[in-house]
Every structure is written in structure tokens, then in C-alpha cells.
Design a protein around this motif. Structure first.
Motif, mmCIF file in Angstrom:
data_model
loop_
_atom_site.group_PDB
_atom_site.id
_atom_site.type_symbol
_atom_site.label_atom_id
_atom_site.label_comp_id
_atom_site.label_asym_id
_atom_site.label_seq_id
_atom_site.Cartn_x
_atom_site.Cartn_y
_atom_site.Cartn_z
ATOM 1 N N ALA A 20 0.831 -1.203 0.000
ATOM 2 C CA ALA A 20 0.000 0.000 0.000
ATOM 3 C C ALA A 20 0.867 1.254 0.000
ATOM 4 O O ALA A 20 1.862 1.338 0.716
ATOM 5 C CB ALA A 20 -0.907 -0.006 1.230
ATOM 6 N N ASN A 21 0.495 2.201 -0.826
ATOM 7 C CA ASN A 21 1.150 3.515 -0.898
ATOM 8 C C ASN A 21 2.628 3.469 -1.276
ATOM 9 O O ASN A 21 3.367 4.395 -0.950
ATOM 10 C CB ASN A 21 0.975 4.275 0.425
ATOM 11 C CG ASN A 21 -0.489 4.463 0.765
ATOM 12 O OD1 ASN A 21 -1.309 4.706 -0.110
ATOM 13 N ND2 ASN A 21 -0.817 4.331 2.035
ATOM 14 N N VAL A 22 3.073 2.402 -1.924
ATOM 15 C CA VAL A 22 4.454 2.324 -2.401
ATOM 16 C C VAL A 22 4.412 2.334 -3.922
ATOM 17 O O VAL A 22 3.791 1.476 -4.539
ATOM 18 C CB VAL A 22 5.157 1.040 -1.900
ATOM 19 C CG1 VAL A 22 6.549 0.929 -2.503
ATOM 20 C CG2 VAL A 22 5.223 1.032 -0.385
ATOM 21 N N ALA A 23 5.067 3.312 -4.515
ATOM 22 C CA ALA A 23 5.129 3.394 -5.970
ATOM 23 C C ALA A 23 6.375 2.654 -6.447
ATOM 24 O O ALA A 23 7.496 3.063 -6.138
ATOM 25 C CB ALA A 23 5.171 4.842 -6.424
#
Length: 152
Positions: A20-23
Motif C-alpha cells: 500500500a502507498n508504495v510506488a
């Protein structure tokens, strides 16, 4: 008599699951096919920013797939899917052609190994020494299964 090598494209994508929320930065990942058996020229590529890639393959036979790098800090390569088949650490036969897409599945939570290397004499560890880890199972010990890193 000259026989041209068959040419085919192998396409695929990378995915970073459960992060989650890691590009992911897919340009940090490298993909290399190398000959195991048969007439085959090595092929290498990196995914584009969205994780998509295409390998232009010339030749036929069995190849090994080597994935280098990770798309995000702390991620690891969990599996490599060829269609629905898990081919992680296995040879891929290109003879038949028409392969389904490859899917590189990365996940967060890689193991972290820390330690310290000490030289027993001056200049024994010049430059940036490397450490390599190999699977305990002898059947899985080949260059594609090793995990290597440089000392900091």
C-alpha cells in the motif's frame, strides 16, 4: 544451407503486491534470458515505468530467466508466472513459441541480512566486496538462484 533462427516476442509485466502507498520503480528491475539448451541468443530488457516489458527472442530451446533488482526497497521476487504456471527457478522451453505473458510478482517484506566483514590482513577486502547466498537445496543451486549484494 542456411536456416534462420525463429524470432518471437515474450511480453509481460511486473506487479508489486500488498504494498500500500508504495510506488514501484520498475526501471530498477532487469530481465535476462540466457541459453540452457539449444541455439539461442541471450536477450535482456527492463520494464517501462508502468511495469510492462517485451523481450525480442531469437532462437529456440530452453532458457533460464534471471531477474535482477527490485522495484521498491524491502521487496523480493515472490514468483514468476508464465500464464498461470509458476516457473520460478525453472527453465522455460521456447521451442513451441506462442508463450503466454510473463508476470513478475514482487512482495514487500524481504529478509534482511546484516553483518560485518573484517579483513584478517590489510588490503584483503579492497574495493567493494560482494556476498552471495545460495539455496540450501543442492538441486536449486545455480547462478539464477543466488542472491548477491555489495558491502556498504
Amino acid at each position: 544451407m542456411l536456416r534462420p533462427s525463429p524470432t518471437q516476442q515474450i511480453s509481460g509485466s511486473g506487479v508489486l503486491e500488498d504494498a500500500a502507498n508504495v510506488a514501484p520503480n520498475w526501471t530498477r528491475v532487469g530481465i535476462l534470458l540466457s541459453a540452457v539448451e539449444g541455439g539461442f541468443r541471450p536477450a535482456a530488457t527492463s520494464p517501462d515505468a508502468s511495469g510492462l516489458f517485451t523481450l525480442n527472442v531469437s532462437g529456440a530451446g530452453k532458457v533460464g530467466l534471471n531477474i535482477t533488482g527490485i522495484p521498491a526497497s524491502g521487496a523480493y521476487l515472490a514468483k514468476v508466472l508464465l500464464g498461470s504456471q509458476d516457473v520460478t527457478g525453472k527453465e522455460i522451453d521456447l521451442s513451441a513459441g506462442g508463450l503466454p505473458p510473463l508476470r513478475l510478482v514482487f512482495r514487500p517484506g524481504a529478509a534482511r541480512l546484516t553483518g560485518r566483514a573484517e579483513a584478517s590482513a590489510p588490503n584483503v577486502l579492497p574495493g567493494r566486496p560482494m556476498i552471495s547466498l545460495w539455496p540450501a537445496d543442492p538441486r536449486q543451486r545455480d547462478a539464477r538462484a543466488a542472491v548477491s549484494a555489495s558491502f556498504q
